[in-house]
Design a protein around this motif. Sequence first.
Motif, PDB file in Angstrom:
ATOM      1  N   LEU A 192      33.820  44.054  47.165  1.00  0.00           N
ATOM      2  CA  LEU A 192      33.464  42.731  46.111  1.00  0.00           C
ATOM      3  C   LEU A 192      31.738  42.998  45.819  1.00  0.00           C
ATOM      4  O   LEU A 192      31.323  43.738  46.147  1.00  0.00           O
ATOM      5  CB  LEU A 192      33.681  41.464  46.848  1.00  0.00           C
ATOM      6  CG  LEU A 192      35.024  41.079  47.107  1.00  0.00           C
ATOM      7  CD1 LEU A 192      34.865  39.882  48.137  1.00  0.00           C
ATOM      8  CD2 LEU A 192      35.838  40.980  45.972  1.00  0.00           C
ATOM      9  N   ASP A 193      31.639  42.474  44.491  1.00  0.00           N
ATOM     10  CA  ASP A 193      30.214  42.438  44.377  1.00  0.00           C
ATOM     11  C   ASP A 193      29.264  42.330  45.299  1.00  0.00           C
ATOM     12  O   ASP A 193      29.718  41.070  46.152  1.00  0.00           O
ATOM     13  CB  ASP A 193      30.170  41.542  42.993  1.00  0.00           C
ATOM     14  CG  ASP A 193      28.648  41.489  42.617  1.00  0.00           C
ATOM     15  OD1 ASP A 193      28.155  42.231  41.708  1.00  0.00           O
ATOM     16  OD2 ASP A 193      28.253  40.394  42.959  1.00  0.00           O
ATOM     17  N   SER A 194      28.100  42.680  45.569  1.00  0.00           N
ATOM     18  CA  SER A 194      27.320  42.622  46.564  1.00  0.00           C
ATOM     19  C   SER A 194      26.883  40.901  46.785  1.00  0.00           C
ATOM     20  O   SER A 194      26.760  40.398  47.893  1.00  0.00           O
ATOM     21  CB  SER A 194      26.142  43.519  46.449  1.00  0.00           C
ATOM     22  OG  SER A 194      25.396  43.332  45.493  1.00  0.00           O
ATOM     23  N   ASN A 195      26.726  40.311  45.533  1.00  0.00           N
ATOM     24  CA  ASN A 195      26.309  39.133  45.581  1.00  0.00           C
ATOM     25  C   ASN A 195      27.453  37.958  45.930  1.00  0.00           C
ATOM     26  O   ASN A 195      27.208  37.137  47.031  1.00  0.00           O
ATOM     27  CB  ASN A 195      26.031  38.595  44.094  1.00  0.00           C
ATOM     28  CG  ASN A 195      24.509  38.990  43.719  1.00  0.00           C
ATOM     29  OD1 ASN A 195      23.638  39.252  44.614  1.00  0.00           O
ATOM     30  ND2 ASN A 195      24.526  39.114  42.441  1.00  0.00           N
ATOM     31  N   ILE A 196      28.598  38.305  45.736  1.00  0.00           N
ATOM     32  CA  ILE A 196      29.970  37.702  46.160  1.00  0.00           C
ATOM     33  C   ILE A 196      29.967  37.767  47.709  1.00  0.00           C
ATOM     34  O   ILE A 196      30.458  36.982  48.352  1.00  0.00           O
ATOM     35  CB  ILE A 196      31.294  38.062  45.603  1.00  0.00           C
ATOM     36  CG1 ILE A 196      31.184  37.485  43.937  1.00  0.00           C
ATOM     37  CG2 ILE A 196      32.109  37.540  46.117  1.00  0.00           C
ATOM     38  CD1 ILE A 196      32.361  37.921  43.040  1.00  0.00           C
ATOM     39  N   GLN A 197      29.803  39.278  48.105  1.00  0.00           N
ATOM     40  CA  GLN A 197      29.788  39.409  49.481  1.00  0.00           C
ATOM     41  C   GLN A 197      28.679  38.580  50.355  1.00  0.00           C
ATOM     42  O   GLN A 197      29.097  38.119  51.420  1.00  0.00           O
ATOM     43  CB  GLN A 197      29.421  40.908  49.780  1.00  0.00           C
ATOM     44  CG  GLN A 197      30.638  41.923  49.513  1.00  0.00           C
ATOM     45  CD  GLN A 197      30.509  43.199  49.927  1.00  0.00           C
ATOM     46  OE1 GLN A 197      30.191  43.460  50.999  1.00  0.00           O
ATOM     47  NE2 GLN A 197      30.323  44.108  49.202  1.00  0.00           N
ATOM     48  N   ARG A 198      27.657  38.605  49.884  1.00  0.00           N
ATOM     49  CA  ARG A 198      26.498  37.779  50.566  1.00  0.00           C
ATOM     50  C   ARG A 198      26.700  36.244  50.939  1.00  0.00           C
ATOM     51  O   ARG A 198      26.656  35.805  51.656  1.00  0.00           O
ATOM     52  CB  ARG A 198      25.084  37.927  49.910  1.00  0.00           C
ATOM     53  CG  ARG A 198      24.524  39.428  50.095  1.00  0.00           C
ATOM     54  CD  ARG A 198      23.393  39.850  49.625  1.00  0.00           C
ATOM     55  NE  ARG A 198      22.976  41.257  49.721  1.00  0.00           N
ATOM     56  CZ  ARG A 198      22.309  41.814  51.014  1.00  0.00           C
ATOM     57  NH1 ARG A 198      22.275  41.031  51.786  1.00  0.00           N
ATOM     58  NH2 ARG A 198      22.303  43.052  50.946  1.00  0.00           N
ATOM     59  N   GLN A 199      27.652  35.779  49.658  1.00  0.00           N
ATOM     60  CA  GLN A 199      28.085  34.362  49.777  1.00  0.00           C
ATOM     61  C   GLN A 199      28.794  34.235  50.655  1.00  0.00           C
ATOM     62  O   GLN A 199      28.811  33.279  51.482  1.00  0.00           O
ATOM     63  CB  GLN A 199      28.164  33.951  48.592  1.00  0.00           C
ATOM     64  CG  GLN A 199      27.233  33.992  47.047  1.00  0.00           C
ATOM     65  CD  GLN A 199      27.855  33.438  45.663  1.00  0.00           C
ATOM     66  OE1 GLN A 199      28.419  32.300  45.826  1.00  0.00           O
ATOM     67  NE2 GLN A 199      27.778  34.191  44.839  1.00  0.00           N
ATOM     68  N   PHE A 200      30.022  34.917  50.790  1.00  0.00           N
ATOM     69  CA  PHE A 200      31.110  34.675  51.783  1.00  0.00           C
ATOM     70  C   PHE A 200      30.576  35.125  53.113  1.00  0.00           C
ATOM     71  O   PHE A 200      30.714  34.213  53.893  1.00  0.00           O
ATOM     72  CB  PHE A 200      31.818  35.928  51.310  1.00  0.00           C
ATOM     73  CG  PHE A 200      33.017  35.703  52.359  1.00  0.00           C
ATOM     74  CD1 PHE A 200      33.781  34.792  52.625  1.00  0.00           C
ATOM     75  CD2 PHE A 200      33.554  36.980  53.227  1.00  0.00           C
ATOM     76  CE1 PHE A 200      34.857  34.433  53.410  1.00  0.00           C
ATOM     77  CE2 PHE A 200      34.603  36.947  53.869  1.00  0.00           C
ATOM     78  CZ  PHE A 200      35.286  35.702  54.114  1.00  0.00           C
ATOM     79  N   TYR A 201      29.673  35.927  53.314  1.00  0.00           N
ATOM     80  CA  TYR A 201      29.076  36.360  54.765  1.00  0.00           C
ATOM     81  C   TYR A 201      28.270  35.150  55.156  1.00  0.00           C
ATOM     82  O   TYR A 201      28.096  34.752  56.407  1.00  0.00           O
ATOM     83  CB  TYR A 201      28.388  37.864  54.622  1.00  0.00           C
ATOM     84  CG  TYR A 201      29.269  38.971  54.176  1.00  0.00           C
ATOM     85  CD1 TYR A 201      30.398  38.995  54.354  1.00  0.00           C
ATOM     86  CD2 TYR A 201      28.630  40.086  53.745  1.00  0.00           C
ATOM     87  CE1 TYR A 201      31.425  40.112  53.864  1.00  0.00           C
ATOM     88  CE2 TYR A 201      29.364  41.192  53.501  1.00  0.00           C
ATOM     89  CZ  TYR A 201      30.719  41.081  53.427  1.00  0.00           C
ATOM     90  OH  TYR A 201      31.356  42.248  53.040  1.00  0.00           O
ATOM     91  N   SER A 202      27.658  34.598  54.361  1.00  0.00           N
ATOM     92  CA  SER A 202      26.635  33.500  54.587  1.00  0.00           C
ATOM     93  C   SER A 202      27.406  32.394  54.898  1.00  0.00           C
ATOM     94  O   SER A 202      27.253  31.834  56.014  1.00  0.00           O
ATOM     95  CB  SER A 202      25.733  33.237  53.456  1.00  0.00           C
ATOM     96  OG  SER A 202      24.823  34.013  53.261  1.00  0.00           O
ATOM     97  N   PHE A 203      28.630  32.171  54.512  1.00  0.00           N
ATOM     98  CA  PHE A 203      29.666  31.123  54.820  1.00  0.00           C
ATOM     99  C   PHE A 203      30.226  31.397  56.400  1.00  0.00           C
ATOM    100  O   PHE A 203      30.361  30.557  57.016  1.00  0.00           O
ATOM    101  CB  PHE A 203      30.715  30.878  53.767  1.00  0.00           C
ATOM    102  CG  PHE A 203      31.539  29.903  54.038  1.00  0.00           C
ATOM    103  CD1 PHE A 203      31.302  28.619  53.662  1.00  0.00           C
ATOM    104  CD2 PHE A 203      32.841  30.022  54.838  1.00  0.00           C
ATOM    105  CE1 PHE A 203      32.358  27.568  54.107  1.00  0.00           C
ATOM    106  CE2 PHE A 203      33.843  29.290  55.031  1.00  0.00           C
ATOM    107  CZ  PHE A 203      33.642  27.873  54.529  1.00  0.00           C
TER     108      PHE A 203
END
Length: 490
Positions: A86-97
Amino acid sequence: MRHSTLSEHKFNKGEFITQLNSLPLTEFEDVKTWSYGRMPEYLWIGLILKYYGRENGMIKCNFIMNELHRLAPKLSTPRISEMLKLDSNIQRQFYSFVINMGCKDVLAPLTVFITVSKYPAFAEMFYCKDQNIEDRCKTLLDVMEDILDQHSNEAIDIRFIVLYFCVLSGKMKIQKVQADILNLYPISNHDAEIMRMARPLVSSSEMMILAMENVNSQFINDFWRILSKMTDCDLIAMRFPEENRNIVLYMEYLHEIFLYLSDLYITTDPLNEKMKVLLGIATYSYKRLKEIYDHQMFNSISGRSCVRVLIEDYIMMKYLLKNESSHQDIWREYQMYGMGSYKLVLKRLLESESLFDNHFDQQYIEGLVNEYRDEEFLNMDTKYFDKQNIRLKAADVEEKELYGLYYDYDSSFEHGLWGAIRESSFLKCMNPAHKYHCVPDVENQNRLKSVLPDCIMIMNKTLIILNKLYAIPDQLFNGVINFEVEPITK
């Protein structure tokens, strides 16, 4: 799953074929199987369920799956290799969650193989310096041990969550009656009545997802390669109780019996071909048993070879006796058949261009071949004696069960078939990262189950034949027939 009985197999051209293999089914390639291909992808879900327990883990996974679908609505399955694309920004949002859900330490073990060089977003956000490599590997192995079996409770729970996400994504449609059953799954114990329908439904439905999944073979292969190299073998040996029962008295009685029979043969009828053959076969069985006894090899591969020989000798004795009347001289025929086999080996040796020192003594064997008949009058029959193999002979003398239960099994050891090799010559590795592979048992740590009771049982059957013909003294005969084999003391 109930295993099929022998009668439920289809026998075709010498092969017993299972019911499933009779169907036109195609076997999954490795990367699509659960244990090799799908389990590594969903290991992250297993970590959450293991850490928080089934009830709380299911709740957390529900929130996580909904968030993943919200951030990546085109994702059809929660394979971790797909999430890492996934796009790195989406990844980071998901991982933060996920981290906010309290799962940073939980998923940190994955950084053993999800490294910063290939997957920087995941590795940077989930790395925990408090967890060393050994701890991370151990955590992964503990979960893998629970979920490698696709039918284990833990694996079915993961497959349910995968199925839930796929339905959530809209990529799979299910009927209302199925939805009603699946809604009860996360709130029901695995021994609940509803699970008798829910578990098979989860299994079959999750398998259907394979048709829409993108299989990342490289990721799966890297997972196994890296984790297998970072963890050691955990070897176990199969050690049955060592044979320590006292059978000195049995062997003494046996020795006295064969002395008696030998003296009887010498003094009463030394030219009797029938008695010579029967006593010869029985004495050969006795010597095989005595070798195993003298060297205490009841727990060994050689012990199984002994059982096989005793069975074949016993069946041959019964066969010769039963078919005596249909032959002009079956006792002489039997001897000539055996010496013909010796002659064949002798001739091959003499015509070989690579003669060397070996356990086949040319002069001695040549003397035996010509002992009673010049070899020029001795044919060499390469077929079975009397044109029937040992299986047919066993059936002819009503010993089919003895043949089927013992002879086939012990023949595997005699011929070095893989079942015998696997049982006797490999140690089992209990490391799930090594896929429970096997390692050669070079130091002879395995100990096979003792063959002592089998040897005594078959030897006694042989003596019963001899007793009917030659009236072994009661004291000696009863001494072996009534000998009780005590349980092994540990």
